[in-house]
Design an enzyme around this catalytic site. Structure first.
Site, PDB file in Angstrom:
ATOM      1  N   ASP A  11       0.869  -1.180   0.000  1.00 50.27           N
ATOM      2  CA  ASP A  11       0.000   0.000   0.000  1.00 50.27           C
ATOM      3  C   ASP A  11       0.904   1.227   0.000  1.00 50.27           C
ATOM      4  OD1 ASP A  11      -2.106   1.716   0.106  1.00 50.27           O
ATOM      5  OD2 ASP A  11      -2.917   1.006   2.015  1.00 50.27           O
ATOM      6  N   ASP A 105      -2.671   2.262  -6.192  1.00 45.92           N
ATOM      7  CA  ASP A 105      -1.599   2.280  -5.193  1.00 45.92           C
ATOM      8  C   ASP A 105      -1.615   1.082  -4.259  1.00 45.92           C
ATOM      9  OD1 ASP A 105      -3.988   3.037  -4.002  1.00 45.92           O
ATOM     10  OD2 ASP A 105      -3.020   4.357  -2.548  1.00 45.92           O
ATOM     11  N   GLU A 106      -2.310   0.019  -4.633  1.00 49.10           N
ATOM     12  CA  GLU A 106      -2.474  -1.088  -3.692  1.00 49.10           C
ATOM     13  C   GLU A 106      -2.586  -2.402  -4.457  1.00 49.10           C
ATOM     14  OE1 GLU A 106      -5.535  -2.237  -0.024  1.00 49.10           O
ATOM     15  OE2 GLU A 106      -5.970  -0.546  -1.349  1.00 49.10           O
TER      16      GLU A 106
END
Length: 479
Positions: A11, A105-106
């Site tokens: 993350d 983003d993860e």
């Protein structure tokens, strides 16, 4: 559950805001808030400096401004975020063929499938190497969680924030989960959390002690049984390399409620065009068109229409959305509109009814497609001007709009970004990733030397750009 912590969850830390701080040296270490800047805008991401004031994602922007009035408020730059995300996902792909992105983003990664980890020591070494590679490639930081299941890996990455790594050893899951709140577990939202609180269950330990039968009685068979398993640390969900999109949609919230029915229809047409662009970009078509309308009183209505076959034709989607709009009362005002397509497929089937409607809608004097251009009309044939229409001839260009955070380039001063604009002026700070904090100049909004620009890379920006933006010998700006 695996016997080794070989599922990794990455993350990125405050992704949008961190990317803006990396791109704009003058904002490093300062409160930065990214999101919609209008009166009804919402916070997308806040830097850790802004979070100290209580600002968080999904908060109304007006509330964020009250909490942190001196923060930098910027519009999102998704082209930059996507380019950084692609670089990060490329690094994850080197670790394993099983990478499951959840957002820009993860992502989850199955390290065992890639042969990059088989026990706690190799998993930790791989995670630390990944963090170093991400920093070198993007200039940003990410937090890594390692565990024997997806649920625990995600919990571990949350505990690792910011810029850390947490590994949960198999066999310690129950002890780690026990004191956490029930909202920690996947599938427990505000409503379920409140229902459990009223039943006297606020921690994961409470769920485990209540037993499966009690949770099934409270939440139903499927949800109750799944929650009991997770409370005991069991999660057998695999890392899935490809997650098929189920729908594509776009929506806009308006600063001022729309009352004009013609304007509402125009906005629906525009959203339909954007939706089809996304649909085609993903190589999809769809059968069901969905219209979403949020009215002045916050009531939200959805209408849908299923076509005979999947389509990616903007005219078909536009007409279907328009028909759905006819069934919605917008008299009191509209604050949000959305258009979506579901029932996705990878092929299209032309909508013959829409084609026939398009033919009937053609003006009677329109020539067949293969007969060349329409001959110019004589003055006598020209239609009368609409009342209030502007005279023929060149018209003055509309005033350019500059948004805070927008990338620009000046022919003299080089690359920079907009700090703010108003009363016919725009203020620009000239700096690039890797430079020293740059100088500020103010220009007329219509200055021809100032033009919108594409984002510069966060790492490896052209030396000449950094030198020009941050150097001490910059020429004086214009007032």
């Amino acid at each position: 559950m695996r016997s080794a912590p070989t599922i990794l969850h990455l993350d990125m830390d405050a992704f949008y805001a961190a990317a803006e701080q990396a791109a704009k040296p003058s904002l490093r270490g300062k409160a930065v808030v990214v999101g919609g800047l209008g009166p009804r805008g919402v916070v997308a991401t806040a830097s850790y400096e802004a979070r100290r004031f209580g600002v968080h994602s999904a908060m109304p922007m007006a509330q964020a401004r009250r909490l942190a009035p001196n923060a930098a408020y910027l519009v999102p730059r998704f082209s930059l975020y996507r380019s950084v995300s692609e670089r990060v996902m490329e690094l994850l792909g080197r670790l394993s063929p099983l990478v499951e992105p959840l957002s820009l983003d993860e992502a989850f990664v199955d390290l065992e499938a890639g042969g990059t980890a088989h026990d706690a020591a190799t998993a930790r070494a791989t995670g630390e190497r990944l963090r170093a590679d991400i920093r070198a490639a993007t200039g940003l930081t990410g937090s890594v969680g390692l565990a024997g299941s997806k649920m625990l890996a995600k919990i571990a990455s949350e505990q690792a924030k910011p810029d850390g790594l947490v590994l949960i050893e198999p066999g310690t899951e129950r002890e780690l989960l026990a004191p956490l709140t029930v909202r920690t577990l996947p599938g427990v939202g505000p409503a379920t959390g409140e229902h459990l609180r009223r039943a006297g269950m606020t921690t994961v330990a409470d769920l485990a002690e209540a037993g499966e039968d009690e949770l099934v009685r409270l939440l139903g068979r499927a949800h109750g049984a799944a929650l009991f398993r997770m409370a005991r640390g069991h999660d057998d969900r695999p890392v899935v390399a490809e997650r098929d999109a189920k729908s594509v949609s776009v929506e806009d919230t308006f600063d001022v409620d729309l009352h004009d029915r013609v304007r509402v229809r125009t906005e629906v047409d525009r959203l339909a065009e954007r939706c089809v662009q996304r649909l085609r970009a993903g190589g999809h078509s769809g059968r069901t068109i969905v219209l979403k309308v949020r009215r002045y009183d916050f009531s939200t209505l959805t209408r849908s229409e299923t076509l005979r076959g999947p389509t990616d034709d903007p005219a078909v989607v536009r007409e279907a959305a328009g028909r759905l709009l006819e069934s919605v009362d917008t008299t009191g005002g509209v604050r949000l509109l959305g258009v979506g397509v579901t029932g996705l497929a990878d092929y299209t089937q032309e909508d013959l009814f829409a084609q026939a409607a398009a033919v009937l809608a053609e003006p009677p004097d329109a020539p067949p497609a293969d007969e060349g251009p329409v001959p110019p009309r004589t003055e006598a044939q020209a239609p009368a001007a609409e009342p209030g229409a502007l005279p023929d001839g060149p018209q003055p260009p509309p005033e350019r709009h500059w948004s805070a955070g927008q990338d620009v380039r000046h022919t003299v001063h080089g690359p920079g970004w907009v700090q703010g604009s108003g009363v016919g002026r725009v203020t620009v700070r000239f700096e690039v990733p890797g430079s020293e904090p740059g100088r500020v100049r103010t220009f007329r909004v219509d200055d021809e030397d100032l033009q919108p620009s594409d984002p510069l890379p966060l790492v490896g920006a052209a030396p000449g750009d950094a030198e020009q933006a941050g150097g001490a010998a910059l020429p004086a700006g214009r007032d």
